[in-house]
Write a protein that holds these residues in place. Structure first.
Motif, PDB file in Angstrom:
ATOM      1  N   TYR A 213      36.042  36.309  44.098  1.00 29.07           N
ATOM      2  CA  TYR A 213      37.499  36.290  44.234  1.00 29.07           C
ATOM      3  C   TYR A 213      37.976  37.452  45.098  1.00 29.07           C
ATOM      4  CZ  TYR A 213      42.434  36.844  42.974  1.00 29.07           C
ATOM      5  OH  TYR A 213      43.799  37.005  43.022  1.00 29.07           O
TER       6      TYR A 213
ATOM      7  N   GLU B  36      34.471  36.972  39.740  1.00 28.76           N
ATOM      8  CA  GLU B  36      35.440  38.011  40.076  1.00 28.76           C
ATOM      9  C   GLU B  36      35.089  38.678  41.405  1.00 28.76           C
ATOM     10  OE1 GLU B  36      38.791  40.487  39.724  1.00 28.76           O
ATOM     11  OE2 GLU B  36      38.224  38.590  38.807  1.00 28.76           O
TER      12      GLU B  36
ATOM     13  N   GLU C 165      31.121  35.218  35.020  1.00 28.28           N
ATOM     14  CA  GLU C 165      32.491  35.671  35.234  1.00 28.28           C
ATOM     15  C   GLU C 165      32.524  36.837  36.214  1.00 28.28           C
ATOM     16  OE1 GLU C 165      35.329  34.537  34.302  1.00 28.28           O
ATOM     17  OE2 GLU C 165      34.707  32.934  32.939  1.00 28.28           O
TER      18      GLU C 165
ATOM     19  N   ARG D  44      36.567  31.518  43.266  1.00 24.23           N
ATOM     20  CA  ARG D  44      36.104  31.876  41.919  1.00 24.23           C
ATOM     21  C   ARG D  44      35.691  30.618  41.144  1.00 24.23           C
ATOM     22  NH1 ARG D  44      38.231  35.919  38.294  1.00 24.23           N
ATOM     23  NH2 ARG D  44      40.222  35.936  39.423  1.00 24.23           N
TER      24      ARG D  44
END
Length: 345
Positions: free
Chosen positions: A249, A246, A242, A232
């Motif tokens: 991730y 995510e 973002e 991330r």
């Protein structure tokens, strides 16, 4: 953990009610195997040695099991045991521990698990060895070079409990650290037949150097989170959003596999290595490329074929794990159980 020389008489009842993730055949050594049953040992006790000791006979073959006094009353190599205590020691519970528990009594409480084999039913192999691989001292030598057909290996109760539950076991978990809380909701001590809530409590069993170990599945979650956060951060550092971070991730978390405790058996002849055999004592999905679906913590004796080592005069045992500290030292103790050594005739 290193061996401390003492005899412990166990008075904790054996439980028979626990099942694990993998059902394993109950294995018992044959009469012509080296079983260590000819060695004198009191019932439900263990014994450490200051020097190597001999086992076997002319029928089964003769080996010498290594044992080393490493100083300050500690040992590595092999000890002899017939204990089969598979629950958290009662003295490891704040509810049941005496208020004036001495350091010696605390160590004895830990040793009751460290010198016990974990089996899902009552152990049927009688005497067996407990190996501590510290310093490459867990090995046996053959009186005459030969082929080792197989050995039986198992987890100690100490390692099984740490891998299955962790150093602390209760009914309340901290999702961030993946540890059960010592002041959490009381639970039944595993494998204890008595179901009365009077015996419910929280339990603690520290790992080596008084470390608080998490269960193996908790270790997996924590490591997957670390990998996900690294990915991330890389996405965000490169200008990603973002949402993209995510997504990266989640993908990294899903794809990363870890979680194992492994025993490696190395064969030697005249000082030269002949080969090695690996056997997992615990394994999480995706770690073993040959069996990526495997998910178990060994809960009984397992037969391991060592014929691929060929002619040997020495077999050395080593342990490794995915769960280590910053210096690469294993968090779970370097302990395992050994029995039923069969030599080719």
């Amino acid at each position: 953990m290193k061996f401390k020389p003492k005899y412990i008489v166990a008075i904790i009842s054996l439980g028979l009610l626990f099942s694990c993730e993998e059902e394993l055949e109950l294995l018992v050594p044959y009469p012509n195997d080296i079983t260590f049953n000819e060695l004198t040992l009191g019932r439900f006790t263990f014994k450490t040695y200051n020097e190597p000791f001999v086992a076997g006979d002319n029928e089964s073959g003769i080996i010498t099991a290594n044992a080393v006094n490493t100083g300050n009353g500690t040992h590595s190599g092999f000890a002899l045991s017939n204990q089969n205590l598979r629950s958290y020691p009662w003295y490891s519970s704040p509810k049941f521990a005496p208020t004036s528990l001495s350091e010696t009594e605390k160590q004895q409480s830990i040793d009751s698990s460290a010198y016990s084999v974990y089996t899902y039913g009552v152990n049927r192999t009688e005497n067996y060895l407990v190996g501590n691989t510290t310093g490459d001292n867990a090995y046996f030598t053959l009186e005459k070079p030969g082929v080792v057909e197989h050995v039986l290996v198992a987890n100690t109760s100490y390692n099984y409990l740490l891998m299955q539950y962790g150093s602390v076991y209760s009914g309340t978990i901290d999702s961030q650290t993946q540890t059960w809380l010592i002041n959490g909701n009381p639970v039944k001590n595993p494998n204890i037949p008595n179901t009365s809530t009077d015996y419910y409590a929280t339990f603690r069993l520290p790992s080596t150097a008084d470390v608080e170990a998490v269960r193996l599945s908790g270790h997996v979650i924590l490591e997957k989170r670390k990998v996900g956060e690294i990915v991330r951060a890389a996405v965000l550092d490169s200008g990603g959003t973002e949402a993209e971070g995510e997504t990266a991730y989640k993908a990294a978390y899903k794809d990363y596999s870890t979680g194992y405790l492994k025993l490696t058996m190395e064969g030697y002849l005249n000082g030269n290595k002949t080969g090695e055999v690996d056997e997992y004592l615990a394994l999480k999905p995706g770690v073993d490329p040959v069996n990526p679906e495997y998910n178990f913590t060994l809960n009984d004796w397992r037969k391991v074929d060592l014929t691929s080592l060929g002619q040997v005069d020495k077999v050395l045992f080593k342990m490794s794990s995915s769960y280590v500290d910053a210096q690469g030292k294993m968090i779970y103790p370097t302990l395992f159980c050994l029995d039923g050594i069969r030599l080719s005739k």
